[in-house]
Design an enzyme around this catalytic site. Structure first.
Site, PDB file in Angstrom:
ATOM      1  N   PRO A   2       0.822  -1.203   0.000  1.00 19.68           N
ATOM      2  CA  PRO A   2       0.000   0.000   0.000  1.00 19.68           C
ATOM      3  C   PRO A   2       0.861   1.260   0.000  1.00 19.68           C
ATOM      4  O   PRO A   2       1.871   1.318   0.693  1.00 19.68           O
ATOM      5  CB  PRO A   2      -0.818  -0.112   1.300  1.00 19.68           C
ATOM      6  CG  PRO A   2      -0.098  -1.081   2.147  1.00 19.68           C
ATOM      7  CD  PRO A   2       0.683  -1.985   1.229  1.00 19.68           C
ATOM      8  N   GLU A   3       0.456   2.226  -0.791  1.00 23.76           N
ATOM      9  CA  GLU A   3       1.160   3.506  -0.837  1.00 23.76           C
ATOM     10  C   GLU A   3       0.281   4.544  -0.136  1.00 23.76           C
ATOM     11  O   GLU A   3      -0.759   4.198   0.417  1.00 23.76           O
ATOM     12  CB  GLU A   3       1.458   3.873  -2.294  1.00 23.76           C
ATOM     13  CG  GLU A   3       2.281   2.779  -2.996  1.00 23.76           C
ATOM     14  CD  GLU A   3       2.643   3.099  -4.441  1.00 23.76           C
ATOM     15  OE1 GLU A   3       2.724   4.284  -4.789  1.00 23.76           O
ATOM     16  OE2 GLU A   3       2.841   2.148  -5.215  1.00 23.76           O
ATOM     17  N   HIS A  93      -3.135 -16.468  10.200  1.00 23.24           N
ATOM     18  CA  HIS A  93      -2.229 -15.326   9.973  1.00 23.24           C
ATOM     19  C   HIS A  93      -2.592 -14.090  10.791  1.00 23.24           C
ATOM     20  O   HIS A  93      -2.150 -13.002  10.482  1.00 23.24           O
ATOM     21  CB  HIS A  93      -2.154 -14.947   8.488  1.00 23.24           C
ATOM     22  CG  HIS A  93      -1.877 -16.107   7.576  1.00 23.24           C
ATOM     23  ND1 HIS A  93      -0.688 -16.795   7.591  1.00 23.24           N
ATOM     24  CD2 HIS A  93      -2.653 -16.723   6.643  1.00 23.24           C
ATOM     25  CE1 HIS A  93      -0.727 -17.766   6.710  1.00 23.24           C
ATOM     26  NE2 HIS A  93      -1.906 -17.747   6.121  1.00 23.24           N
ATOM     27  N   ARG A 112       2.631 -12.333   5.129  1.00 23.53           N
ATOM     28  CA  ARG A 112       4.081 -12.315   4.911  1.00 23.53           C
ATOM     29  C   ARG A 112       4.855 -11.980   6.186  1.00 23.53           C
ATOM     30  O   ARG A 112       6.080 -12.117   6.218  1.00 23.53           O
ATOM     31  CB  ARG A 112       4.426 -11.289   3.822  1.00 23.53           C
ATOM     32  CG  ARG A 112       3.672 -11.482   2.509  1.00 23.53           C
ATOM     33  CD  ARG A 112       4.302 -12.540   1.636  1.00 23.53           C
ATOM     34  NE  ARG A 112       5.615 -12.152   1.152  1.00 23.53           N
ATOM     35  CZ  ARG A 112       5.844 -11.493   0.014  1.00 23.53           C
ATOM     36  NH1 ARG A 112       4.842 -11.126  -0.746  1.00 23.53           N
ATOM     37  NH2 ARG A 112       7.058 -11.203  -0.367  1.00 23.53           N
TER      38      ARG A 112
END
Ligand code: ZN
Length: 274
Positions: A2-3, A93, A112
């Protein structure tokens, strides 16, 4: 990853979901996410009884503003937040759970496990890493064309790499750098210091415009974010070059090309960006 626009949308969504909620306790299932303090028990203990007053953003970081503390969170590649009723079963997760005193909980999932959390005394967060090294906010009044030109003159790197550097402008990533460079007709491999004032002015304008359009589009996905249990996708911003390899350029019709610049996959139009 995400930016700025995605993080800004997540920030706005989180504010609607968790503002005013008081943390009863915290469960951490993947201690390595917690970078500060080093002792995870200390992290959990400190948060007990704290109320979330605001969720802010700096660059690509979220900042939960509490009573006496600030929690700085970076989602990196896959980090996601979701608010759930406490009785609902935890999904795989899920690494950190903030249990509130109203039978709801904020869950942090991260397939991740690259995300990070730092806890500081309120006000101290901007003086300490990771926030202390961040550059200019693109929506700040201090972000001007003159400022950008000056910063670009100080680096020997190409423009793509310079714009990805969070120490210069905070919040830009691969997608929005490629888009802003295309919209400014600037080749990604141009040495940053060779840009003229006109080019830097155009680039400055397009950085703000591109990010703002994406933030505006992102606002409409707030509902789906809540409904799909913490999932937030890339926004339906009309992209000119990113992920459009071999598709016709929307300005000139020639195929968009992809190459590596500073180790990063970079999309551009060789005809429009010379
Ligand atoms: Zn073109």
């Amino acid at each position: 990853m995400p930016e700025l626009p995605e993080v800004e949308t997540i920030r706005r969504t989180l504010n609607k979901l968790v503002k005013g909620k008081t943390i009863e306790n915290v469960s951490v299932y993947w201690p390595r996410l917690i970078k500060q303090p080093e002792d995870v028990n200390q992290f959990c203990d400190a948060l007990k009884g704290e109320t979330i007053h605001d969720v802010k953003r700096r660059g690509k970081f979220l900042i939960f503003s509490l009573d006496t503390l600030s929690l700085v969170s970076h989602l990196r590649m896959e980090g996601r937040y979701g608010l759930y009723p406490s009785e609902k079963q935890t999904e795989p997760h899920t690494h950190v759970v903030f249990h509130f005193n109203d039978q709801t909980e904020l869950r942090y999932r991260d397939v991740r496990k690259f995300g990070t959390m730092h806890l500081f005394q309120k006000g101290e967060e901007h003086l300490r890493l990771p926030l202390s090294q961040l550059g200019m906010e693109p929506f700040s009044d201090d972000f001007t064309a003159e400022w950008l030109l000056q910063k670009l003159k100080e680096t020997s790197r190409n423009i793509k790499t310079a714009l990805l550097d969070q120490k210069i402008v905070a919040g830009l990533g691969n997608i929005y750098v490629d888009e802003a460079l295309f919209r400014s007709s600037i080749h990604p491999e141009r040495p940053a210091k060779d840009l003229s004032f006109d080019e830097a002015s155009k680039l400055h304008l397009e950085i703000i415009r591109t990010l703002k359009e994406a933030v505006d589009k992102g606002g409409s996905t707030v509902r789906s974010y809540v409904n799909s249990q913490g999932q937030i996708g890339m926004f339906q911003l009309e992209l000119f070059v990113y992920a459009r390899k071999n598709q016709p350029c929307k300005k000139c019709g020639r195929p968009i090309q992809k190459m590596k610049v500073g180790g990063r996959g970079t999309h551009f139009c060789p005809n429009c960006q010379k």
